[in-house]
Design a protein around this motif. Structure first.
Motif, short mmCIF file in Angstrom:
data_model
loop_
_atom_site.label_atom_id
_atom_site.label_comp_id
_atom_site.label_asym_id
_atom_site.label_seq_id
_atom_site.Cartn_x
_atom_site.Cartn_y
_atom_site.Cartn_z
N LEU A 283 0.83 -1.20 0.00
CA LEU A 283 0.00 0.00 0.00
C LEU A 283 0.87 1.25 0.00
N SER A 284 1.92 1.25 0.81
CA SER A 284 2.83 2.41 0.85
C SER A 284 3.47 2.65 -0.51
N ILE A 285 3.87 1.59 -1.19
CA ILE A 285 4.52 1.74 -2.49
C ILE A 285 3.60 2.45 -3.48
N GLU A 348 -9.38 2.42 -5.26
CA GLU A 348 -10.38 3.20 -4.53
C GLU A 348 -9.92 3.49 -3.10
N PHE A 349 -9.25 2.49 -2.50
CA PHE A 349 -8.75 2.66 -1.13
C PHE A 349 -7.68 3.74 -1.11
N LYS A 355 -8.56 12.04 0.37
CA LYS A 355 -9.77 12.84 0.56
C LYS A 355 -9.76 13.49 1.94
N SER A 356 -9.96 14.79 1.97
CA SER A 356 -9.89 15.52 3.23
C SER A 356 -11.01 15.11 4.18
N PRO A 357 -10.68 14.86 5.45
CA PRO A 357 -11.72 14.53 6.43
C PRO A 357 -12.36 15.77 7.06
#
Length: 366
Positions: A283-285, A348-349, A355-357
């Motif tokens: 995921l980091s990559i 999508e994840f 996306k700003s919370p």
């Protein structure tokens, strides 16, 4: 004893040089919220004090300038054992401090000797005069803990020659003094034993002219004295420039990782990079590749605003906490990543992490 020490060194002509010394030697001067909350108001005061002509940022001990941020308290917060608002508070104030250094009206000298990672890279890269030594060991190894190179990494990684910033973000490979100069992460390389003499030289100057130029002149002279002893140091990143360009010359991050994985080599530097992308967070990559692509044309203010979104979102998911657990808490080096491989990382994840919370970004006023 305070975790940050402040000293005002008088100059021969009646001015002052403010020294900020990170004083948490046992934790390799890792940057905590308490340290941030001490440094920020002191910088604000010195900014307004006409007697202060420059700031000198260094640390206690010889092992590290600053080996990272307060990931243990971030881990506790994510796991429900600490303040749930801690990640937002920590990253907001840390990035505000980094931005202050980047935009400070007076010269700020960073003595970046020893280990400089994570939060230390953020402090260092905001300074106007960045000094490395033969012991400097710079890195942004966040891929190994499920995070990404923050603290302005979106800014300085994108400004490195070629695609070396992307490569270093994906692999976390270390950077020594010659390579720090080559990459634009440092301005001067001196010997580690020159620190006290350098500060004493600054105190003898007459500060009625261009302060930044005066500091540069002293550093230039000292660098010439240090040149012979640093000349024999290798510069592996510069030496692997062609390889870095070749590996990163793919349209997808999956292609880059595949190219590096397929490389047959007994070169220790290459093997270290291969090991990082093999054991690091898939995921980091993907996130790091996306981060640098999205931030390529952002202003410095926008960079810190985007990083705040990404960092807080990372603290709302398990990947970062699992990386910290495996590497720093349980130290079993067996992370159970959310996505077991690159091809399983859901676009999508990843998009959701950007996306700003909040309706208004806490760093909107930078």
């Amino acid at each position: 004893m305070s975790c940050v020490l402040f000293t005002e060194h008088p100059t021969a002509d009646g001015h002052l040089i403010g020294e900020i010394c990170l004083n948490a030697e046992r934790s390799l001067n890792a940057l905590t919220l308490e340290m941030i909350d001490l440094i920020q108001p002191q910088l604000d005061r010195w900014q307004q004090d006409e007697r202060v002509v420059a700031v000198f940022l260094d640390s206690a001990g010889s092992k590290a300038f600053c080996a990272g941020g307060d990931v243990v308290n971030l881990y506790r917060s994510i796991k429900g054992d600490g303040d749930p608002d801690f990640p937002e508070a920590f990253f907001t104030r840390e990035y505000r401090l980094d931005y202050t250094l980047h935009t400070y009206s007076k010269p700020v000298i960073c003595w970046a000797s020893g280990i400089v990672m994570g939060g230390g890279m953020g402090l260092m890269n905001g300074c106007s005069h960045r000094v490395v030594t033969e012991t400097s060991h710079l890195a942004m190894p966040e891929v190994t803990i499920g995070l990404y190179p923050d603290v302005g990494g979106s800014w300085f990684l994108n400004r490195m020659p070629g695609r070396s910033g992307l490569f270093l973000g994906l692999t976390g490979n270390p950077i020594n003094a010659p390579d720090a100069l080559y990459l634009g992460l440092a301005d001067r390389a001196l010997r580690s034993d020159m620190r006290d003499g350098f500060l004493q030289r600054l105190q003898t100057l007459s500060w009625n002219g261009d302060a930044g130029g005066l500091i540069s002149q002293v550093l230039r002279e000292l660098e010439q004295e240090a040149a012979a002893s640093l000349a024999e140091m290798p510069a592996p990143i510069r030496e692997h420039e062609a390889l870095i360009r070749q590996i990163t010359d793919h349209d997808t991050v999956q292609g880059m990782v595949a190219a590096l994985s397929a490389l047959e080599s007994d070169d220790k530097w290459v093997l270290r990079a291969k090991r990082a992308i093999t054991h690091g967070s898939p995921l980091s990559i993907v996130m790091i590749h996306e981060q640098l692509k999205r931030s390529r044309h952002l202003s410095l203010k926008e960079v810190f605003q985007q990083e705040l979104i990404l960092s807080v979102q990372c603290c709302r998911h398990e990947e970062f906490a699992e990386g910290v657990r495996a590497l720093l808490v349980d130290k079993d080096n067996q992370p159970n990543w959310v996505f077991s491989s690159l091809d399983k990382v859901e676009p999508e994840f990843v998009a959701g992490l950007f996306k700003s919370p909040w309706p208004v970004n806490p760093l909107q006023d930078l």
